[in-house]
Design a protein around this motif. Sequence first.
Motif, short mmCIF file in Angstrom:
data_model
loop_
_atom_site.label_atom_id
_atom_site.label_comp_id
_atom_site.label_asym_id
_atom_site.label_seq_id
_atom_site.Cartn_x
_atom_site.Cartn_y
_atom_site.Cartn_z
N UNK A 145 0.77 -1.38 -0.05
CA UNK A 145 -0.04 -0.05 -0.16
C UNK A 145 0.77 1.25 0.08
N UNK A 146 0.48 2.26 -0.68
CA UNK A 146 1.05 3.63 -0.61
C UNK A 146 0.34 4.66 0.16
N UNK A 147 0.88 5.33 0.77
CA UNK A 147 0.05 6.52 1.55
C UNK A 147 0.24 7.79 1.16
N UNK A 148 -0.29 8.58 1.66
CA UNK A 148 -0.41 10.02 1.26
C UNK A 148 0.69 10.90 1.84
N UNK A 149 1.74 10.28 2.73
CA UNK A 149 2.55 10.97 3.40
C UNK A 149 4.05 10.88 2.59
N UNK A 150 4.67 12.09 2.54
CA UNK A 150 6.02 12.07 2.08
C UNK A 150 6.92 11.44 3.04
N UNK A 151 8.06 10.92 2.64
CA UNK A 151 9.04 10.32 3.42
C UNK A 151 9.48 11.44 4.35
#
Length: 243
Positions: A145-151
């Motif tokens: 899954x990919x979140x909407x938060x940057x590293x």
Amino acid sequence: MAFVLYPAIDLKGGQVVRLRRGEMDQATVYAEDPAAQAASFAAQGFAWVHVVDLDGAFAGRPANAAAVRAILSAVPGLPVQLGGGIRDIKTAEAWLEAGVARIILGSAAVKDPDFARAACRAFPGRVALGIDARDGFVATEGWAETSGVTATELAQRYADAAPAAIIYTDIARDGMLSGVNVEQTAALARAVPVPVIASGGVAAVDDIAALKASGAGIAGAILGRALYDGRVEPAAALAAARG
């Protein structure tokens, strides 16, 4: 600050594997005996070993516990950092009591920040955050899954929790031998007051030298497929890390 190399032991079904871009169906088996592999790394002069329970990362709970315990028994003098399936304080505490030097929280850092912060407080200096990014955005659940938060956003949220380290993985490069993402790793290292360890894409000794030469104070790198394929010789890698 010393630049530390972490040879990786990724566990799937009790075996040592490497994935391509985190895809579980793209696994190459490199060794049947994880404990023997850890002992080999110790004999080669590495100062740490990086262990990931891949099945555990997907399941949300430890799935290769027997293999991890065998590693701990085989290399009692070699510190082990462990990630994959650590989602609560009880599991974290159990691994640290079993002899793991440092646990790595990945999905939990995004999905359960209260637990991640509590772990950093409860076990100072023994909790690292694994930040795995796809196109700059944090991925979770074994990268499914990919979140909407940057590293960078995620790392900055935890700066005050004082984790022992941040392990930054560029998923697009992981297991691809395409070269490490020095630019993004350095940018993250400059953005937070936490040691940053590079992961994903190290293909040659030159990548180690480039990370050291970035001027960003990158704290180390994880070595995976290039080490197993013989593209990076342990002695040469350790020499580059020292110098």
